[in-house]
Every structure is written in structure tokens, then in C-alpha cells.
Design a protein around this motif. Sequence first.
Motif, PDB file in Angstrom:
ATOM      1  N   ILE A 219      28.273  21.748   2.596  1.00 33.92           N
ATOM      2  CA  ILE A 219      28.293  20.310   2.356  1.00 33.92           C
ATOM      3  C   ILE A 219      29.090  20.050   1.084  1.00 33.92           C
ATOM      4  O   ILE A 219      29.210  20.928   0.215  1.00 33.92           O
ATOM      5  CB  ILE A 219      26.887  19.696   2.247  1.00 33.92           C
ATOM      6  N   THR A 220      29.627  18.842   0.983  1.00 30.94           N
ATOM      7  CA  THR A 220      30.355  18.415  -0.208  1.00 30.94           C
ATOM      8  C   THR A 220      29.662  17.207  -0.805  1.00 30.94           C
ATOM      9  O   THR A 220      29.392  16.228  -0.104  1.00 30.94           O
ATOM     10  CB  THR A 220      31.810  18.052   0.127  1.00 30.94           C
ATOM     11  N   ILE A 221      29.366  17.288  -2.112  1.00 25.00           N
ATOM     12  CA  ILE A 221      28.666  16.225  -2.825  1.00 25.00           C
ATOM     13  C   ILE A 221      29.620  15.618  -3.843  1.00 25.00           C
ATOM     14  O   ILE A 221      30.186  16.330  -4.688  1.00 25.00           O
ATOM     15  CB  ILE A 221      27.415  16.776  -3.534  1.00 25.00           C
ATOM     16  N   ALA A 222      29.827  14.309  -3.762  1.00 25.83           N
ATOM     17  CA  ALA A 222      30.676  13.594  -4.713  1.00 25.83           C
ATOM     18  C   ALA A 222      29.835  13.110  -5.886  1.00 25.83           C
ATOM     19  O   ALA A 222      28.675  12.722  -5.728  1.00 25.83           O
ATOM     20  CB  ALA A 222      31.357  12.408  -4.042  1.00 25.83           C
ATOM     21  N   GLY A 223      30.452  13.142  -7.075  1.00 29.91           N
ATOM     22  CA  GLY A 223      29.775  12.671  -8.282  1.00 29.91           C
ATOM     23  C   GLY A 223      29.464  13.779  -9.260  1.00 29.91           C
ATOM     24  O   GLY A 223      28.875  13.543 -10.322  1.00 29.91           O
ATOM     25  N   ILE A 224      29.891  15.019  -8.947  1.00 28.80           N
ATOM     26  CA  ILE A 224      29.668  16.173  -9.815  1.00 28.80           C
ATOM     27  C   ILE A 224      30.962  16.955  -9.937  1.00 28.80           C
ATOM     28  O   ILE A 224      31.579  17.318  -8.930  1.00 28.80           O
ATOM     29  CB  ILE A 224      28.564  17.100  -9.260  1.00 28.80           C
ATOM     30  N   ASP A 225      31.388  17.207 -11.146  1.00 30.97           N
ATOM     31  CA  ASP A 225      32.569  18.031 -11.402  1.00 30.97           C
ATOM     32  C   ASP A 225      32.096  19.454 -11.672  1.00 30.97           C
ATOM     33  O   ASP A 225      31.658  19.782 -12.782  1.00 30.97           O
ATOM     34  CB  ASP A 225      33.343  17.478 -12.600  1.00 30.97           C
ATOM     35  N   HIS A 226      32.167  20.293 -10.636  1.00 25.12           N
ATOM     36  CA  HIS A 226      31.626  21.648 -10.760  1.00 25.12           C
ATOM     37  C   HIS A 226      32.243  22.515  -9.668  1.00 25.12           C
ATOM     38  O   HIS A 226      32.495  22.032  -8.566  1.00 25.12           O
ATOM     39  CB  HIS A 226      30.094  21.612 -10.611  1.00 25.12           C
ATOM     40  N   PRO A 227      32.464  23.803  -9.935  1.00 20.61           N
ATOM     41  CA  PRO A 227      32.970  24.687  -8.869  1.00 20.61           C
ATOM     42  C   PRO A 227      31.965  24.823  -7.732  1.00 20.61           C
ATOM     43  O   PRO A 227      30.761  24.596  -7.909  1.00 20.61           O
ATOM     44  CB  PRO A 227      33.163  26.034  -9.595  1.00 20.61           C
ATOM     45  N   SER A 228      32.468  25.215  -6.591  1.00 19.47           N
ATOM     46  CA  SER A 228      31.595  25.468  -5.444  1.00 19.47           C
ATOM     47  C   SER A 228      30.642  26.615  -5.758  1.00 19.47           C
ATOM     48  O   SER A 228      30.986  27.545  -6.491  1.00 19.47           O
ATOM     49  CB  SER A 228      32.424  25.816  -4.213  1.00 19.47           C
ATOM     50  N   ILE A 229      29.442  26.546  -5.185  1.00 18.61           N
ATOM     51  CA  ILE A 229      28.458  27.595  -5.399  1.00 18.61           C
ATOM     52  C   ILE A 229      27.726  27.880  -4.097  1.00 18.61           C
ATOM     53  O   ILE A 229      27.659  27.035  -3.213  1.00 18.61           O
ATOM     54  CB  ILE A 229      27.429  27.234  -6.494  1.00 18.61           C
ATOM     55  N   GLU A 230      27.190  29.104  -4.006  1.00 19.17           N
ATOM     56  CA  GLU A 230      26.309  29.447  -2.900  1.00 19.17           C
ATOM     57  C   GLU A 230      24.900  29.558  -3.449  1.00 19.17           C
ATOM     58  O   GLU A 230      24.658  30.260  -4.434  1.00 19.17           O
ATOM     59  CB  GLU A 230      26.718  30.759  -2.230  1.00 19.17           C
ATOM     60  N   VAL A 231      23.983  28.857  -2.813  1.00 17.63           N
ATOM     61  CA  VAL A 231      22.603  28.770  -3.274  1.00 17.63           C
ATOM     62  C   VAL A 231      21.686  29.221  -2.140  1.00 17.63           C
ATOM     63  O   VAL A 231      21.553  28.527  -1.129  1.00 17.63           O
ATOM     64  CB  VAL A 231      22.246  27.329  -3.692  1.00 17.63           C
ATOM     65  N   HIS A 232      21.117  30.409  -2.276  1.00 20.89           N
ATOM     66  CA  HIS A 232      20.184  30.914  -1.260  1.00 20.89           C
ATOM     67  C   HIS A 232      20.742  30.745   0.145  1.00 20.89           C
ATOM     68  O   HIS A 232      20.095  30.170   1.027  1.00 20.89           O
ATOM     69  CB  HIS A 232      18.825  30.235  -1.394  1.00 20.89           C
ATOM     70  N   GLY A 233      21.961  31.239   0.347  1.00 25.06           N
ATOM     71  CA  GLY A 233      22.571  31.255   1.680  1.00 25.06           C
ATOM     72  C   GLY A 233      23.270  29.977   2.084  1.00 25.06           C
ATOM     73  O   GLY A 233      23.812  29.918   3.196  1.00 25.06           O
ATOM     74  N   ALA A 234      23.295  28.951   1.235  1.00 24.57           N
ATOM     75  CA  ALA A 234      23.933  27.668   1.570  1.00 24.57           C
ATOM     76  C   ALA A 234      25.066  27.377   0.598  1.00 24.57           C
ATOM     77  O   ALA A 234      24.901  27.531  -0.608  1.00 24.57           O
ATOM     78  CB  ALA A 234      22.907  26.546   1.535  1.00 24.57           C
ATOM     79  N   THR A 235      26.218  26.962   1.133  1.00 28.86           N
ATOM     80  CA  THR A 235      27.386  26.662   0.293  1.00 28.86           C
ATOM     81  C   THR A 235      27.419  25.177  -0.040  1.00 28.86           C
ATOM     82  O   THR A 235      27.312  24.318   0.849  1.00 28.86           O
ATOM     83  CB  THR A 235      28.691  27.047   1.021  1.00 28.86           C
ATOM     84  N   TYR A 236      27.564  24.906  -1.339  1.00 33.25           N
ATOM     85  CA  TYR A 236      27.693  23.555  -1.867  1.00 33.25           C
ATOM     86  C   TYR A 236      29.073  23.411  -2.504  1.00 33.25           C
ATOM     87  O   TYR A 236      29.434  24.191  -3.394  1.00 33.25           O
ATOM     88  CB  TYR A 236      26.639  23.277  -2.943  1.00 33.25           C
ATOM     89  N   HIS A 237      29.838  22.405  -2.053  1.00 37.17           N
ATOM     90  CA  HIS A 237      31.073  22.010  -2.718  1.00 37.17           C
ATOM     91  C   HIS A 237      30.808  20.727  -3.497  1.00 37.17           C
ATOM     92  O   HIS A 237      29.954  19.914  -3.106  1.00 37.17           O
ATOM     93  CB  HIS A 237      32.199  21.758  -1.709  1.00 37.17           C
ATOM     94  N   PHE A 238      31.550  20.524  -4.575  1.00 37.88           N
ATOM     95  CA  PHE A 238      31.391  19.339  -5.401  1.00 37.88           C
ATOM     96  C   PHE A 238      32.751  18.711  -5.673  1.00 37.88           C
ATOM     97  O   PHE A 238      33.771  19.385  -5.710  1.00 37.88           O
ATOM     98  CB  PHE A 238      30.712  19.700  -6.730  1.00 37.88           C
ATOM     99  N   GLN A 239      32.733  17.393  -5.884  1.00 35.37           N
ATOM    100  CA  GLN A 239      33.947  16.704  -6.309  1.00 35.37           C
ATOM    101  C   GLN A 239      33.556  15.584  -7.274  1.00 35.37           C
ATOM    102  O   GLN A 239      32.502  14.984  -7.134  1.00 35.37           O
ATOM    103  CB  GLN A 239      34.732  16.156  -5.118  1.00 35.37           C
ATOM    104  N   ALA A 240      34.410  15.409  -8.271  1.00 36.25           N
ATOM    105  CA  ALA A 240      34.108  14.416  -9.317  1.00 36.25           C
ATOM    106  C   ALA A 240      34.138  13.010  -8.724  1.00 36.25           C
ATOM    107  O   ALA A 240      34.815  12.740  -7.745  1.00 36.25           O
ATOM    108  CB  ALA A 240      35.120  14.540 -10.441  1.00 36.25           C
TER     109      ALA A 240
END
Length: 240
Positions: A219-240
Motif C-alpha cells: 500500500i502507499t500512504i500519502a502525507g509521510i516523507d519516508h522510505p518504503s519499509i516492510e513491516v511483519h511481512g507487509a510492504t508500506y510505501h510513503f509519499q510526501a
Amino acid sequence: MKLQWDHIIHYIDGLDSFEFPDELLDLHKGGRHEQLGTYNYLSYTDLSYIEFIDVFDRDLLEKAATDEQRLSFAATLERTGYEEGWQRLCFRTDDIEALNDHFISCGLATIGPSKMSRTQPDGQVISWQLLYIDDDRTDRELPFFIQWGESDEVRREQLAPWFQPLRVVNMTLMTQNKDQFIQNWTDWFNAKYDDNQLLIPDGPTFTLMEGDRESIEAITIAGIDHPSIEVHGATYHFQA
């Protein structure tokens, strides 16, 4: 009949001791699904949210997975071998009976609507109805559908203190049969397809990848400036 993305489920083994990396997301204790043996923490953007889920009674969950709850989000954990990561999508409707009629008109079998509830830490009981598509022609864990016991307006007022200035803007889905996937979503959910993306009003876009499995990839979450991370088997993308 309205259909909107409501939430996505992320299974984490050991949720009680979990904190989201770098505190990028706020988590609030949700409650227990007493009928299913699960409990959750919730991270709201607006009325849509990420549900982090874990199991407090595996025997209860596995019993539920063999009866009328065999298509539930909890039964998904048993079917996928309790593998951490993204599990299911849920869409919200304002007329679950009409949605059920629509699915039946599409030639689909369904289970529900069934009434559910959970008890919050403050003792308040939250209620809702759930509907499932009963289709054994796919290996994918299909989306399920919810109608909350209170209106969006009432829920927005109640939940506003938990809202974060963030928005889930995209989800990447992998499928082994892209053409069939597109056909199903456009027929069943009245989604629009354009430039490799499925569109449902007032929600994220769904980007399709063709691959060797049926899964939610990221999933991609807008409102956060941060590199992509994997959290307990789930990938999170971020965009400012």
C-alpha cells in the motif's frame, strides 16, 4: 447503493508488543472479536483505516473457520497458515441487502449479511453486518463487505480524534489472471479500469501486477516523507 474502500487487514503475530516503526502510524486499541478469537489495533486516516489483527484463541478461530464464518477475515489467517502480512480488503456499503441482491444477480453465491460485534476497551459495543462472496473458482482471498451500525456522519464525529493527516492512495495487487480479475471487479464492484488501475470512487487506486500468486503486495500512504519499509511481512510505501 454506495461502495467505498473501508479497511485493509495486516496480520501481526505478537500484536500486543508491536509498535509501528519510527512511529509513522498511530495505533489505537480496537477490541476483541469474541466469536472469532481475534483482537485488533486500528490506524485511522479518516473513516478508512488499517486494521492490525492478532489471535487470542486459535482453537476458537479454527472452529469458526469450519462453520458459517469460514469466509471470514479470521478464517483467512487459518487458510494462509498464519503468515504475517496483508490479508484482506474490506469495502463499506450503505445498503448491504441491495449489495447482496446485486451479487446474486451476477450469478454469485453469498454468505450473509451476518451480524457481528466487538467490545471496545471502554465497554462500548460496536456492531456491523458482513457479507461475503462464496466463489471457489479463485485462490484469492476476495474482498468482503461491511455495513456499520451507525451512519458515516455519526462515526466521523466519534472517530475524529483518531484521524491522522494521511491518506491511503494506492494498493498494489498481484494476480495470476489479470483479465479475469479486471472483469470480476468491473462486473461485481462497478469498478472502472484505466491505465492498469482499477478505480472505485472516494478511495485509493488499485494497481494490478500479473504474477505467480494472488496477493496484496503493498500500500502507499500519502502525507509521510519516508522510505518504503516492510513491516511483519507487509510492504508500506510513503509519499510526501
